[in-house]
Scaffold this motif. Structure first.
Motif, mmCIF file in Angstrom:
data_model
loop_
_atom_site.group_PDB
_atom_site.id
_atom_site.type_symbol
_atom_site.label_atom_id
_atom_site.label_comp_id
_atom_site.label_asym_id
_atom_site.label_seq_id
_atom_site.Cartn_x
_atom_site.Cartn_y
_atom_site.Cartn_z
ATOM 1 N N LEU A 91 1.554 15.148 38.419
ATOM 2 C CA LEU A 91 2.207 14.491 37.286
ATOM 3 C C LEU A 91 3.705 14.589 37.495
ATOM 4 O O LEU A 91 4.242 15.686 37.646
ATOM 5 C CB LEU A 91 1.816 15.191 35.992
ATOM 6 C CG LEU A 91 0.318 15.139 35.666
ATOM 7 C CD1 LEU A 91 -0.055 16.212 34.666
ATOM 8 C CD2 LEU A 91 -0.054 13.768 35.135
ATOM 9 N N ILE A 92 4.350 13.450 37.556
ATOM 10 C CA ILE A 92 5.786 13.460 37.828
ATOM 11 C C ILE A 92 6.536 12.851 36.658
ATOM 12 O O ILE A 92 6.376 11.665 36.362
ATOM 13 C CB ILE A 92 6.086 12.672 39.115
ATOM 14 C CG1 ILE A 92 5.321 13.285 40.290
ATOM 15 C CG2 ILE A 92 7.576 12.652 39.374
ATOM 16 C CD1 ILE A 92 5.381 12.470 41.550
ATOM 17 N N ASP A 93 7.327 13.675 35.998
ATOM 18 C CA ASP A 93 8.093 13.190 34.850
ATOM 19 C C ASP A 93 9.462 12.713 35.294
ATOM 20 O O ASP A 93 10.191 13.431 35.963
ATOM 21 C CB ASP A 93 8.283 14.324 33.835
ATOM 22 C CG ASP A 93 7.041 14.528 33.008
ATOM 23 O OD1 ASP A 93 6.694 13.596 32.261
ATOM 24 O OD2 ASP A 93 6.416 15.602 33.100
ATOM 25 N N VAL A 94 9.797 11.497 34.910
ATOM 26 C CA VAL A 94 11.140 10.998 35.163
ATOM 27 C C VAL A 94 11.699 10.491 33.841
ATOM 28 O O VAL A 94 11.109 9.613 33.217
ATOM 29 C CB VAL A 94 11.138 9.840 36.185
ATOM 30 C CG1 VAL A 94 12.570 9.437 36.501
ATOM 31 C CG2 VAL A 94 10.396 10.219 37.445
ATOM 32 N N ASN A 95 12.799 11.064 33.432
ATOM 33 C CA ASN A 95 13.445 10.558 32.221
ATOM 34 C C ASN A 95 14.522 9.558 32.615
ATOM 35 O O ASN A 95 15.590 9.929 33.072
ATOM 36 C CB ASN A 95 14.054 11.709 31.424
ATOM 37 C CG ASN A 95 14.619 11.221 30.106
ATOM 38 O OD1 ASN A 95 14.867 10.037 29.917
ATOM 39 N ND2 ASN A 95 14.807 12.142 29.194
ATOM 40 N N CYS A 96 14.201 8.284 32.430
ATOM 41 C CA CYS A 96 15.126 7.246 32.876
ATOM 42 C C CYS A 96 16.361 7.153 32.000
ATOM 43 O O CYS A 96 17.283 6.393 32.300
ATOM 44 C CB CYS A 96 14.430 5.897 32.932
ATOM 45 S SG CYS A 96 12.930 5.907 33.896
ATOM 46 N N GLY A 97 16.381 7.907 30.912
ATOM 47 C CA GLY A 97 17.605 7.985 30.146
ATOM 48 C C GLY A 97 18.637 8.811 30.904
ATOM 49 O O GLY A 97 19.832 8.653 30.719
ATOM 50 N N ILE A 98 18.157 9.683 31.788
ATOM 51 C CA ILE A 98 19.059 10.546 32.544
ATOM 52 C C ILE A 98 19.226 10.024 33.973
ATOM 53 O O ILE A 98 20.335 9.797 34.423
ATOM 54 C CB ILE A 98 18.548 11.997 32.548
ATOM 55 C CG1 ILE A 98 18.538 12.534 31.112
ATOM 56 C CG2 ILE A 98 19.440 12.861 33.427
ATOM 57 C CD1 ILE A 98 17.749 13.792 30.930
ATOM 58 N N VAL A 99 18.121 9.825 34.681
ATOM 59 C CA VAL A 99 18.219 9.176 35.994
ATOM 60 C C VAL A 99 17.880 7.708 35.823
ATOM 61 O O VAL A 99 16.727 7.344 35.655
ATOM 62 C CB VAL A 99 17.281 9.795 37.041
ATOM 63 C CG1 VAL A 99 17.889 10.994 37.684
ATOM 64 C CG2 VAL A 99 15.944 10.143 36.438
ATOM 65 N N ASP A 100 18.909 6.865 35.832
ATOM 66 C CA ASP A 100 18.655 5.455 35.543
ATOM 67 C C ASP A 100 19.033 4.565 36.718
ATOM 68 O O ASP A 100 19.411 3.435 36.547
ATOM 69 C CB ASP A 100 19.411 5.037 34.284
ATOM 70 C CG ASP A 100 20.894 5.332 34.382
ATOM 71 O OD1 ASP A 100 21.321 5.887 35.407
ATOM 72 O OD2 ASP A 100 21.625 5.012 33.435
ATOM 73 N N ASN A 101 18.947 5.088 37.922
ATOM 74 C CA ASN A 101 19.234 4.256 39.082
ATOM 75 C C ASN A 101 18.130 4.427 40.131
ATOM 76 O O ASN A 101 17.463 5.454 40.156
ATOM 77 C CB ASN A 101 20.593 4.617 39.677
ATOM 78 C CG ASN A 101 20.700 6.088 39.984
ATOM 79 O OD1 ASN A 101 20.983 6.880 39.120
ATOM 80 N ND2 ASN A 101 20.427 6.430 41.202
ATOM 81 N N PRO A 102 17.935 3.401 40.962
ATOM 82 C CA PRO A 102 16.829 3.427 41.917
ATOM 83 C C PRO A 102 16.828 4.682 42.782
ATOM 84 O O PRO A 102 15.784 5.295 42.987
ATOM 85 C CB PRO A 102 17.079 2.191 42.786
ATOM 86 C CG PRO A 102 17.866 1.272 41.924
ATOM 87 C CD PRO A 102 18.697 2.136 41.035
ATOM 88 N N TYR A 103 17.997 5.052 43.286
ATOM 89 C CA TYR A 103 18.063 6.228 44.148
ATOM 90 C C TYR A 103 17.515 7.458 43.432
ATOM 91 O O TYR A 103 16.663 8.185 43.951
ATOM 92 C CB TYR A 103 19.514 6.462 44.591
ATOM 93 C CG TYR A 103 19.643 7.415 45.748
ATOM 94 C CD1 TYR A 103 19.859 6.946 47.039
ATOM 95 C CD2 TYR A 103 19.530 8.791 45.549
ATOM 96 C CE1 TYR A 103 19.962 7.814 48.103
ATOM 97 C CE2 TYR A 103 19.628 9.665 46.608
ATOM 98 C CZ TYR A 103 19.844 9.189 47.877
ATOM 99 O OH TYR A 103 19.934 10.059 48.925
ATOM 100 N N GLY A 104 17.993 7.655 42.213
ATOM 101 C CA GLY A 104 17.584 8.821 41.441
ATOM 102 C C GLY A 104 16.089 8.859 41.180
ATOM 103 O O GLY A 104 15.459 9.912 41.269
ATOM 104 N N VAL A 105 15.518 7.707 40.862
ATOM 105 C CA VAL A 105 14.092 7.654 40.567
ATOM 106 C C VAL A 105 13.285 8.015 41.809
ATOM 107 O O VAL A 105 12.353 8.827 41.751
ATOM 108 C CB VAL A 105 13.685 6.258 40.043
ATOM 109 C CG1 VAL A 105 12.179 6.144 39.960
ATOM 110 C CG2 VAL A 105 14.308 6.006 38.685
ATOM 111 N N LEU A 106 13.678 7.447 42.955
ATOM 112 C CA LEU A 106 12.957 7.756 44.182
ATOM 113 C C LEU A 106 13.067 9.246 44.522
ATOM 114 O O LEU A 106 12.081 9.864 44.933
ATOM 115 C CB LEU A 106 13.484 6.908 45.346
ATOM 116 C CG LEU A 106 13.048 5.440 45.318
ATOM 117 C CD1 LEU A 106 13.666 4.669 46.485
ATOM 118 C CD2 LEU A 106 11.527 5.318 45.372
ATOM 119 N N VAL A 107 14.250 9.805 44.329
ATOM 120 C CA VAL A 107 14.422 11.238 44.583
ATOM 121 C C VAL A 107 13.516 12.054 43.662
ATOM 122 O O VAL A 107 12.849 12.990 44.094
ATOM 123 C CB VAL A 107 15.890 11.670 44.398
ATOM 124 C CG1 VAL A 107 16.017 13.189 44.366
ATOM 125 C CG2 VAL A 107 16.748 11.109 45.518
#
Length: 418
Positions: free
Chosen positions: A96-112
């Motif tokens: 389960l991978i949580d990504v808060n796009c309010g904090i990481v909102d760019n493609p690079y960040g999401v992939l990381v």
DNA sequence: CATCCACTGGAATACCGGGTTC
DNA sequence: GAACCCGGTATTCCAGTGGATG
């Protein structure tokens, strides 16, 4: 200083006469193990995700709903249940991978975030900048392959990600399932905005949205139940008046049925009651808490503004003072802003940029702005303050850098020209 | 219906943190 | 380790556009 107390932290750790349970049950981020009025949703989500327990990829799903209607809570709850369910099972591989796009909102960040979510303990984290995107993508892909199970990627506030960057990352993530079978990706998106799918390419849209859930706002009696439940966790149920709880629920229900807000209000009411050494939470306390909450939000948003936004807001409130609340035009406040910036000996931003900042301030609710056309005399945006100009100025002047503007007084004529 | 002011979308530039190459 | 590559962010630059009034 007064007499030496036994311990510096004593007064912060005292056991309250009101809170007899878990205090953090009233704090944001608390995930209860009961979800009043969201049981069905939790069950439905569990059903959608259940194939993963048999090593099948569940449908991708988007959850829609206004803020504070329990989207994140339900997801977190179901996540916890999945973790429990697979705890002792070696035959299922789920991450389960949580990504808060309010904090990481760019493609690079999401992939990381996805790559790091798949990390084995001995592996090093991915660099947070530097790599070309395609290299990053292929390492993430490799990690998914070597993991070989089902990665459920939870993208909270997915609408922000899409609005800012388009759907390229989503496309890449979805493509993984077509490129390999040694590991599968399931996307669970959480969105505040019902219409964010308009920003999606039709191909991405149809693949991303295999299932949809919509969470409706809570009504007053549902919020009441939630508050009742939380007050049991926190152990404050005995100390709160029935009517205070109802008031709290009613106030929150008026504002889009936001349960988070209701809980915030309750928490602050508890704090106020403790501070004044009262023993019961009354109606009045709730109203007071509501006011404090609103005030706190304004102070928080204003004081965390970037420098130029602050200067701009300062100029706007000065003009507001001069003109007594009548809205001012771009020409007026831009001139003043330039002078204020000059006085602080920092370069001023272009009008273009200022126009954007005005938009940001408007979105924050600090000001109102609209474009108005004066025909023969051109077109401009007019802005007006949403709060008392003196209050805004007070908050702004408490900033160390802006304090040198204390003596700048509103005058009928603008500051002397160069 | 021309005119005026500045709104607005997008391309260009500058800078940053960090990796990579030689 | 200097010089270059990479993506992100903030800002500027440029040119096309909007719309009510006179």
């Amino acid at each position: 200083m007064g007499a030496l107390s036994k311990n510096l932290f004593e007064k912060f750790t005292y056991s309250s006469s009101i809170v007899k349970g878990q205090r953090h049950a009233l704090e944001p981020g608390f995930v209860p193990d009961r979800l009043p009025h969201r049981e069905e949703e939790a069950e439905q989500l569990a059903e959608i995700l259940s194939p993963s327990l048999k090593n099948f990829k569940p449908s991708n799903i988007i959850i829609f709903g206004k803020p504070g209607v329990g989207k994140t809570s339900v997801v977190k709850f179901v996540e916890a249940e999945i973790s429990k369910a697979i705890q002792s099972r070696l035959d299922v591989k789920i991450k389960l991978i949580d990504v808060n796009c309010g904090i990481v909102d760019n493609p690079y960040g999401v992939l990381v975030a996805v790559g790091d979510g798949l990390l084995e303990s001995w592996e090093e984290k991915l660099p947070f900048t530097g790599w070309p995107l395609d290299k990053l993508y292929s390492t993430v892909l490799d990690k998914i392959k070597s993991f070989g199970g089902i990665a459920i990627i939870i993208l909270d506030e997915i609408d922000r990600l899409v609005k800012k960057n388009g759907d390229s990352v989503l496309y890449q993530l979805l493509r993984i399932n077509e490129v390999t079978n040694e590991g599968r990706v399931c996307i669970l998106g959480i969105s505040n905005d019902l219409r964010f799918t308009e920003y999606l390419d039709p191909r991405v849209k149809s693949r991303l949205i295999e299932e949809t859930m919509v969470f409706n706002p809570y009504n007053a009696s549902q919020i009441y139940d939630i508050l009742r439940d939380r007050s049991l966790y926190a152990g404050i149920a005995d100390s709160i008046d029935e009517s205070a709880m109802k008031t709290c629920a009613a106030l929150a229900a008026q504002e889009h049925g936001d349960a988070r807000r209701a809980i915030d209000m309750l928490r602050i009411a508890v704090e106020l009651t403790e501070k004044s050494n009262e023993l019961r939470i009354l109606d009045d306390t709730i109203y007071e808490a509501k006011k404090k909450l609103e005030r706190d939000v304004v102070v928080e948003t204003v004081s965390t503004l970037p420098l130029h936004s602050k200067l701009l807001l300062f100029s706007i409130s000065l003009i507001d003072e001069i003109k007594n609340g009548v809205s001012s035009t771009m020409g007026e406040f831009y001139d003043l802003y330039e002078k204020v910036a000059e006085r602080m000996s920092i370069g001023s931003l272009t009008q273009r940029r200022v126009a954007d900042i005005i938009g940001e301030l408007t979105n924050l609710g600090l000001i109102d702005s609209k474009v108005q056309s004066f025909g023969r005399y051109g077109r401009t945006t007019t802005v007006s303050l949403n709060y008392d100009s003196s209050k805004i100025k007070d908050i702004l002047l408490s900033d160390e850098l802006l304090s040198q503007l204390k003596d700048v007084k509103p005058m009928q004529k603008s500051l002397p020209d160069s």
